[in-house]
Design an enzyme around this catalytic site. Structure first.
Site, PDB file in Angstrom:
ATOM      1  N   TYR A 132       0.843  -1.191   0.000  1.00 23.50           N
ATOM      2  CA  TYR A 132       0.000   0.000   0.000  1.00 23.50           C
ATOM      3  C   TYR A 132       0.879   1.241   0.000  1.00 23.50           C
ATOM      4  CZ  TYR A 132      -3.933   3.025   1.452  1.00 23.50           C
ATOM      5  OH  TYR A 132      -4.896   4.011   1.536  1.00 23.50           O
ATOM      6  N   LYS A 161      -1.568  -1.341  -3.985  1.00 20.36           N
ATOM      7  CA  LYS A 161      -2.593  -0.302  -3.968  1.00 20.36           C
ATOM      8  C   LYS A 161      -1.850   1.019  -4.059  1.00 20.36           C
ATOM      9  CE  LYS A 161      -6.275   1.826  -1.204  1.00 20.36           C
ATOM     10  NZ  LYS A 161      -7.001   1.828   0.087  1.00 20.36           N
TER      11      LYS A 161
END
Length: 291
Positions: A132, A161
């Site tokens: 992330y 992400k």
């Protein structure tokens, strides 16, 4: 096919305990509308305010509803490597599809520190790991060089992400690693990210407009995409998930309740959402019916 995952909120009842019925209704509605996956216990879930026992209960509840029909990843990352490893160890007993591991926030480690952190997390599990990258919140970034090092070392790192607007970098990453998955983490510019090569979006806005997002992606309707991006801005007028919780409460899907230090949106923001965001929402829903 581009995917839409929902970063799930945690609904609370009047006693500030988890509202299990509201959670079940939201998850079931999302599945019926065609969601591709869920991130549970992420930022949108107000996870820093959740006890570990509550996080485990949420994971168990969502898995009991989804029954393998869609992917379910749990947020396990913190800014403490030992705590991150402990989270993974506790979550391993659940049939999750993988983990979302955020770059350590606040303490801003060096690239070597980030590398060691993610390698340690990867070694704790055989499940998939989605990194992330959200520098605006964490002060740490996953560079192309760092990602290359990690992918070479950790075979269960399957993607990222990407919550930043540097889509030249995103396009380079997808070109270098075409078999890995890259998801936009920014609703406001998610269609730009998809155009740059992202495989989909991990979304907050999808709580409200999942079918419309799918239609806009499938039909490549730029006018509809622009309207969705415009609506997305309303979801972040104040710190997320405060605006989306308010809008969901107006749709009778959950209470407008958050846990401190987050609190409900101001009266001024409520007025904007009641007037402007509602008009935008109704217009998008009507377009979906016509389409």
């Amino acid at each position: 096919m581009k995917e839409i995952w929902t970063a799930l909120i945690t609904p609370f009842d009047q006693d500030n305990q988890i509202d299990w019925k509201a959670l079940e209704n939201i998850v079931q509605m999302q599945i019926e509308e065609g969601v591709d996956g869920f991130i549970v216990c992420g930022t949108t879930a107000e996870t820093p305010t959740l006890l570990m026992e509550e996080q485990e209960q949420i994971i168990e509840k969502v898995l009991s509803i989804t029954k393998g029909r869609v992917k379910v990843y749990a947020g396990a990352g913190t800014n403490n490597t030992a705590t991150t490893l402990a989270n993974i160890a506790r979550f391993e007993k659940y049939p999750l599809d993988g983990y979302l591991i955020v770059t350590p926030y606040y303490n801003r480690p060096s690239e070597d520190g980030l590398y060691a952190h993610f390698v340690a997390a990867s070694a704790m599990t055989r499940k998939n790991i989605l990194l992330y990258h959200v520098p605006s919140r964490t002060g740490s970034a996953i560079t192309i060089r760092l990602f290359e090092r990690l992918v070479m070392k950790c075979h269960n790192i399957t993607g990222m992400k990407y919550a930043a607007q540097d889509y030249m970098t995103l396009a380079k990453l997808k070109k270098l690693f075409p078999s890995l998955y890259f998801y936009s983490g920014d609703d406001v510019t998610c269609f730009d990210a998809i155009a740059a090569g992202a495989d989909g979006v991990i979304s907050v806005m999808s709580h409200m407009l999942l079918p419309e997002m799918k239609t806009a992606i499938l039909t490549k309707n730029q006018a509809m995409q622009h309207e969705l991006e415009f609506f997305a801005k309303y979801c972040f007028l104040e710190t997320s998930p405060s605006p989306i919780k308010y809008m969901l409460s107006q749709a009778h899907l959950c209470n407008n309740i958050l846990r401190l230090p987050l609190c409900t949106i101001t009266k001024d923001t409520q007025h904007i959402l009641d007037q402007e965001a509602r008009t935008c929402y109704d217009k998008l829903r009507l377009k979906k019916k016509i389409t």
